[in-house]
Design a protein around this motif. Structure first.
Motif, PDB file in Angstrom:
ATOM      1  N   LEU A   1      17.680 -70.173 -56.443  1.00  0.00           N
ATOM      2  CA  LEU A   1      18.151 -69.762 -55.468  1.00  0.00           C
ATOM      3  C   LEU A   1      18.841 -68.205 -55.269  1.00  0.00           C
ATOM      4  CD1 LEU A   1      19.328 -69.712 -52.253  1.00  0.00           C
ATOM      5  CD2 LEU A   1      21.515 -70.713 -53.027  1.00  0.00           C
ATOM      6  N   GLY A   2      19.190 -67.871 -56.524  1.00  0.00           N
ATOM      7  CA  GLY A   2      19.667 -66.497 -56.994  1.00  0.00           C
ATOM      8  C   GLY A   2      18.498 -65.668 -57.055  1.00  0.00           C
TER       9      GLY A   2
ATOM     10  N   THR B   1      17.242 -64.809 -53.948  1.00  0.00           N
ATOM     11  CA  THR B   1      18.164 -63.987 -52.840  1.00  0.00           C
ATOM     12  C   THR B   1      18.080 -62.649 -53.396  1.00  0.00           C
ATOM     13  OG1 THR B   1      19.762 -65.809 -52.718  1.00  0.00           O
ATOM     14  CG2 THR B   1      20.379 -63.665 -52.428  1.00  0.00           C
TER      15      THR B   1
ATOM     16  N   VAL C   1      14.628 -61.297 -51.846  1.00  0.00           N
ATOM     17  CA  VAL C   1      14.921 -60.985 -50.250  1.00  0.00           C
ATOM     18  C   VAL C   1      15.717 -59.787 -50.359  1.00  0.00           C
ATOM     19  CG1 VAL C   1      15.807 -61.837 -48.175  1.00  0.00           C
ATOM     20  CG2 VAL C   1      14.556 -63.286 -49.797  1.00  0.00           C
ATOM     21  N   ILE C   2      16.989 -59.768 -50.779  1.00  0.00           N
ATOM     22  CA  ILE C   2      17.901 -58.569 -50.577  1.00  0.00           C
ATOM     23  C   ILE C   2      17.232 -57.242 -50.922  1.00  0.00           C
ATOM     24  CG2 ILE C   2      20.081 -57.606 -51.356  1.00  0.00           C
ATOM     25  CD1 ILE C   2      21.290 -60.164 -51.530  1.00  0.00           C
TER      26      ILE C   2
ATOM     27  N   MET D   1      24.005 -63.994 -56.695  1.00  0.00           N
ATOM     28  CA  MET D   1      22.695 -63.695 -56.500  1.00  0.00           C
ATOM     29  C   MET D   1      21.957 -63.585 -57.829  1.00  0.00           C
ATOM     30  SD  MET D   1      22.701 -59.549 -55.949  1.00  0.00           S
ATOM     31  CE  MET D   1      23.840 -59.646 -54.283  1.00  0.00           C
TER      32      MET D   1
ATOM     33  N   TYR E   1      17.188 -60.367 -42.181  1.00  0.00           N
ATOM     34  CA  TYR E   1      16.971 -60.569 -43.675  1.00  0.00           C
ATOM     35  C   TYR E   1      18.129 -60.550 -44.163  1.00  0.00           C
ATOM     36  CZ  TYR E   1      11.860 -59.704 -44.402  1.00  0.00           C
ATOM     37  OH  TYR E   1      10.565 -59.825 -44.449  1.00  0.00           O
TER      38      TYR E   1
ATOM     39  N   SER F   1      20.495 -63.561 -45.963  1.00  0.00           N
ATOM     40  CA  SER F   1      20.580 -63.399 -47.316  1.00  0.00           C
ATOM     41  C   SER F   1      22.162 -63.224 -47.567  1.00  0.00           C
ATOM     42  CB  SER F   1      20.193 -62.233 -48.129  1.00  0.00           C
ATOM     43  OG  SER F   1      20.516 -60.887 -47.455  1.00  0.00           O
TER      44      SER F   1
ATOM     45  N   PHE G   1      22.517 -67.173 -48.105  1.00  0.00           N
ATOM     46  CA  PHE G   1      22.173 -67.343 -49.411  1.00  0.00           C
ATOM     47  C   PHE G   1      23.208 -67.117 -50.428  1.00  0.00           C
ATOM     48  CE2 PHE G   1      17.346 -66.760 -48.344  1.00  0.00           C
ATOM     49  CZ  PHE G   1      17.275 -67.963 -47.856  1.00  0.00           C
ATOM     50  N   LEU G   2      23.956 -65.781 -50.306  1.00  0.00           N
ATOM     51  CA  LEU G   2      24.831 -65.410 -51.127  1.00  0.00           C
ATOM     52  C   LEU G   2      26.042 -66.450 -51.272  1.00  0.00           C
ATOM     53  CD1 LEU G   2      25.249 -61.484 -50.826  1.00  0.00           C
ATOM     54  CD2 LEU G   2      24.306 -62.803 -52.858  1.00  0.00           C
TER      55      LEU G   2
ATOM     56  N   GLY H   1      25.134 -69.444 -52.799  1.00  0.00           N
ATOM     57  CA  GLY H   1      24.792 -69.563 -54.363  1.00  0.00           C
ATOM     58  C   GLY H   1      26.239 -69.545 -55.010  1.00  0.00           C
TER      59      GLY H   1
END
Length: 448
Positions: free
Chosen positions: A93-94, A97, A100-101, A229, A376, A380, A384-385, A388
């Motif tokens: 996932l990190g 992420t 994407v970022i 991330m 996006y 993220s 996501f962040l 994570g």
């Protein structure tokens, strides 16, 4: 890649500057001032500092510890510490992420580079800078060129290696960034009428605090440190067993926080002195500040310096984002670093094209009322962040175990030792706080 071949930072300062460079980015220079401005100024600053200490620092210690212990990328690190469980998915996932970022971060970094040129040509008083900004981002050719230029610089640095690339770059860029910021602070606080901005920034009005202020402070403290991330795990993996974790984490968190605070000193006095609003939101940097520089004595020089500062901060973060992806490919698939950097960088560049076109040819595409770049960013940053970070805290507190994490973090003695307080924070306060930010952020966006 075999661990014996793995590079290590050649100096403690090199690591601190690299990790601080990862943390110091658009979140400090672009995001922090407008979030503080829309959340009451000084009252937000107080909550932000508390959140850095109670949430940001423990998670940073955790990620550095995981990296140094395993000497691996985020996926390999979790596999190494929990070989019989699917915790490696947290590392994956990190990596995803970071991928994407960087794809949309590069677009915004390109805007910043374009504004270095615009500032050098001079900002003219009376110009509608909102219209200028919209005109720039709604183009295709120019934003695409700057997006490509920004990614090219990032790829070139990462392809050169940890010491010759990342460490060499940050040892030059970070001191420049700091000096530029100090110059801008001095100019801002010496403007006639700057006192009102300083009062807004330094005199807390706690009646302005709401539940949202707490959430914004926690979110900003967490996201600005590049946590969740895989970046700090990756940079931590280049530490040797002789490097102290707890002190280094304090230096990095402290330096990052100092830069964010200084950014406020550079922006709020100038904004108030020239009669603008501090709660202009995300457009503060690209629409309000050019108007400030246009009115300011020697504004062309200071406008150029500010956007150069913004660009440098973006690059130091971008290299850490690309390094997360490249370290994974190099470690897990034994690719050559340059090949991995170019392939990953080109794919990230391509993935960044839709958000870039979201203001022109793809302007009709939206998700929950957000354009592609904001989508996006939202997915993220708000899912996501924190997810994570939450899972990393749970892993350290329960799966690997707080006792083992503390023992590893304290392996090299320094000025700071972690113990019972850290264990309490990482097992209870940090996961609960991040969970609240995660759920509230998603709920507010969907409900709103």
């Amino acid at each position: 890649m075999d661990n014996l071949q793995r590079e290590n930072w050649t100096s403690r300062l090199g690591f601190i500057l690299a990790a601080a460079g990862s943390a110091v980015g658009l979140g400090n220079i672009w995001r922090f001032p407008y979030v503080a401005g829309t959340n009451g100024g000084a009252a937000f600053l107080v909550l932000y500092l508390i959140a850095i200490v109670l949430i940001g620092y423990p998670v940073m210690v955790t990620e550095m510890t995981i990296g140094r212990k395993t000497q691996k990328n985020p996926v390999g690190a979790f596999k190494s510490l929990a070989p019989d469980a699917p915790w490696w998915l947290v590392g994956a996932l990190g990596v995803f992420t970071g991928f994407v970022i960087l794809s949309f971060y590069s677009v915004v970094g390109g805007w910043s580079m374009a504004y270095v040129v615009k500032a050098a040509n001079g900002f003219i008083a009376g110009t509608d800078f909102g219209e200028v900004f919209v005109g720039h981002i709604s183009g295709v050719g120019e934003p695409l060129l700057w997006h490509a230029t920004f990614m090219f610089l990032t790829i070139t640095i990462i392809g050169s290696g940890v010491v010759k690339g990342i460490q060499k770059a940050v040892e030059v860029l970070m001191p420049i960034l700091f000096v530029l910021l100090l110059i801008l602070v001095f100019r801002a606080i010496t403007l006639p009428g700057a006192g009102e901005g300083l009062a807004f920034y330094l005199t807390p009005d706690f009646s302005q605090i709401t539940g949202q202020t707490f959430l914004e402070a926690i979110g900003q403290s967490f996201f600005t440190l590049s946590l969740g991330m895989g970046a700090i795990i990756t940079y931590g993996s280049y530490l040797s067993d002789d490097d102290n974790i707890n002190d280094n984490a304090a230096y990095v968190a402290g330096f990052d926080t100092l830069i964010a605070i200084l950014a406020g000193f550079a922006i709020f006095p100038a904004v108030f002195a020239l009669g603008f609003s501090p709660d202009a939101g995300p457009g503060l940097v690209f629409t309000i500040l050019p108007a400030v520089f246009a009115e300011m004595p020697l504004g062309t020089i200071f406008g150029f310096l500010f956007f150069l500062l913004l660009t440098i901060s973006a690059i130091t973060s971008a290299i850490s984002l690309l390094e997360v992806v490249v370290a994974y490919v190099v470690d897990e698939h034994q690719w050559n670093r340059k090949k991995a950097a170019w392939l990953a960088g080109i794919i990230i560049f391509i993935v960044g094209i839709p958000p870039l076109l979201g203001y022109s040819t793809l302007a009709e595409v939206n998700f929950l009322g957000m354009d592609i770049l904001d989508t996006y960013d939202w997915i993220s940053g708000n899912i996501f962040l924190p997810l994570g970070g939450l899972l990393t805290a749970v892993f350290a507190g329960y799966a690997w175990g707080a006792r083992e994490t503390v023992e590893e973090a304290n392996k090299v003695k320094g000025a700071i030792s972690v113990g019972a307080i850290y264990s309490f924070l990482i097992k209870y306060l940090v996961p609960i706080a991040i969970f609240i930010v995660l759920v509230t952020g998603v709920w507010e966006t969907i409900a709103g």
